[in-house]
Write an enzyme that holds these catalytic residues in place. Structure first.
Site, PDB file in Angstrom:
ATOM      1  N   ARG A  37       0.825  -1.216   0.000  1.00  0.00           N
ATOM      2  CA  ARG A  37       0.000   0.000   0.000  1.00  0.00           C
ATOM      3  C   ARG A  37       0.855   1.260   0.000  1.00  0.00           C
ATOM      4  O   ARG A  37       0.484   2.268  -0.614  1.00  0.00           O
ATOM      5  CB  ARG A  37      -0.948  -0.019   1.202  1.00  0.00           C
ATOM      6  CG  ARG A  37      -2.099  -0.999   1.048  1.00  0.00           C
ATOM      7  CD  ARG A  37      -2.952  -1.060   2.285  1.00  0.00           C
ATOM      8  NE  ARG A  37      -4.121  -1.908   2.071  1.00  0.00           N
ATOM      9  CZ  ARG A  37      -4.899  -2.367   3.045  1.00  0.00           C
ATOM     10  NH1 ARG A  37      -4.618  -2.066   4.305  1.00  0.00           N
ATOM     11  NH2 ARG A  37      -5.938  -3.127   2.775  1.00  0.00           N
ATOM     12  N   LYS A 195     -19.549 -18.132   1.456  1.00  0.00           N
ATOM     13  CA  LYS A 195     -20.989 -17.997   1.656  1.00  0.00           C
ATOM     14  C   LYS A 195     -21.665 -17.137   0.592  1.00  0.00           C
ATOM     15  O   LYS A 195     -21.166 -16.073   0.234  1.00  0.00           O
ATOM     16  CB  LYS A 195     -21.268 -17.382   3.031  1.00  0.00           C
ATOM     17  CG  LYS A 195     -20.826 -18.249   4.202  1.00  0.00           C
ATOM     18  CD  LYS A 195     -21.189 -17.593   5.519  1.00  0.00           C
ATOM     19  CE  LYS A 195     -20.799 -18.480   6.701  1.00  0.00           C
ATOM     20  NZ  LYS A 195     -21.172 -17.846   7.990  1.00  0.00           N
ATOM     21  N   GLY A 348      -8.973  -9.883  -0.867  1.00  0.00           N
ATOM     22  CA  GLY A 348      -7.796 -10.450  -0.224  1.00  0.00           C
ATOM     23  C   GLY A 348      -7.408 -11.833  -0.706  1.00  0.00           C
ATOM     24  O   GLY A 348      -6.241 -12.096  -1.035  1.00  0.00           O
ATOM     25  N   GLY A 371     -13.142  -3.942   0.752  1.00  0.00           N
ATOM     26  CA  GLY A 371     -14.560  -3.621   0.882  1.00  0.00           C
ATOM     27  C   GLY A 371     -15.049  -2.677  -0.202  1.00  0.00           C
ATOM     28  O   GLY A 371     -16.167  -2.816  -0.709  1.00  0.00           O
TER      29      GLY A 371
END
Length: 394
Positions: A37, A195, A348, A371
């Site tokens: 980053r 999920k 990720g 996100g």
């Protein structure tokens, strides 16, 4: 999406405030263990310095308590690493909100952890105005935080004289917009994960746009269940079978498809020592766990990817951390790497797979946002980007 671009502005002698994402992992001694980053923030910082701007950079780090800067909250290690990468001194400035510190043209200072400021997370207007007064140009280069409306990602953009997207942020916006709003066809999305519930809105949003929706992991197991297949003791969400069925019906009605595995790799446990068996999907036993797609399925999907015009990748198709369950993800990764399509990848686990199979140089664009990347795929409005759009051509 129309935003002011940093590279289009005159920066000479200007006070430039860059909101970067320097939230890097550290060990117990405070040593930075991975600096991707920080390196991703360098193009905007270097551009500002080369143009003769007085440069202020800030970022969040961890989850500090507002109003205090604990030993684990300080950006001091980041300042050291940034100085090494820039080969120039980078001074850390504490208690910076009220101003009172000097920064000269051609100099860069790092402003202490912005989430330690009272009002940051609540997007305080008072705090945002104080920060906006520090600069002539506000630059948001932190795509990873674009889904949060905070004082340094949203509020300051409202009050700074000029607000723009940094080089990294601009590249993210361009790449995602190209993939989702103006894609070369066929558009294929690969969505893996444990999920359906965690990615249901993404799946529904993509179902309206893509020509093929490739699902993997526990998500694929739920779709197999919805198609009437036995999945043994595989991870799945039986309560979302109707949702999966609806997505498949919707895509079929618009001439698109969700290609499901014809063969799978199963075992009786998830471990590095588990014995993997390759079987047809119709042969899954009552105690089997599906942990990867089989070689026939992987080959078919790789062929589809080879003919794609655009590829969006979020998530592996198997438990790729273990070699015996990595075949499907490895073959898809190779197909993406060799495809002439524009590809964009994020998340990720996806980045871990890209690193494991060494294809980073062959992916069209790798998103730095976790996100934020997912919420963009969901079709949500990202507050930080919306704030920049509102200031376009101001």
């Amino acid at each position: 999406m129309h935003v002011n671009k940093f590279t289009d502005l005159d920066l000479s002698g200007k006070r430039v405030f860059i909101r970067a994402d320097l939230n890097v992992p550290q060990d117990e001694a405070g040593n930075i263990t991975e600096d991707t980053r920080i390196k991703a923030s360098l193009p905007s910082i270097r551009h500002a310095l080369e143009q003769g701007a007085a440069v202020m950079v800030t970022s969040h780090l961890g989850r500090p308590t507002e109003g205090t800067v604990g030993p684990e909250d300080t950006l001091s290690p980041v300042a050291v690493r940034l100085s090494q990468l820039l080969q120039a001194p980078v001074r850390l400035v504490r208690d910076w909100v009220e101003g009172g510190f000097a920064v000269q043209p051609g100099e860069v200072v790092l402003l202490e952890n912005c989430r330690c400021n009272v009002g940051e997370k609540k997007n305080s207007e008072e705090l945002a105005k104080k920060m906006a007064a520090l600069c002539d140009i506000y630059v948001n280069d932190a795509f990873g935080t674009a889904h949060r409306a905070e004082a340094t990602t949203h509020g300051i953009a409202r009050f700074a004289p000029i607000a723009c997207a940094g080089i990294l942020m601009g590249a993210e916006i361009d790449a995602l917009s190209r993939a989702l709003y103006a894609p070369a066809r066929p558009l294929i999305a690969i969505v893996g994960g444990a999920k359906v519930s965690s990615k249901l809105t993404i799946l529904k949003s993509l179902a309206e746009k893509v020509d093929q929706l490739i699902v993997g992991g526990g998500i694929a197991n739920t779709f197999l269940l919805a198609s009437g297949k036995r999945i043994g003791e595989s991870l799945a969400e039986a309560d979302l079978v109707k949702e999966a069925h609806a997505i498949m019906d919707f895509m079929r009605a618009r001439g698109a498809m969700v290609p499901l595995p014809v063969d799978v790799v199963v075992a009786d446990e998830v471990s590095a020592l588990a014995r993997a068996n390759k079987i047809a999907v119709n042969e899954v036993g009552p105690h089997d766990r599906i942990l990867d797609i089989g070689p026939k399925s992987a080959a078919e999907l790789a062929q589809n990817v080879a003919h794609a015009g655009t590829i969006v990748w979020n998530g592996p198709v198997g438990v790729f951390e273990h070699a015996q369950f990595a075949g499907g993800t490895k073959m898809l990764a190779s197909a993406i790497a060799h495809s002439e399509a524009f590809s964009i990848a994020g998340g990720g686990d996806t980045l871990a797979a890209i690193a494991k199979f060494n294809i980073a140089d062959d992916v069209g664009y790798i998103s730095t946002g976790g996100g934020a990347f997912l919420e963009f795929l969901e079709g949500k409005t990202l507050p930080a980007i919306a704030a920049l759009e509102a200031r376009f051509d101001d």
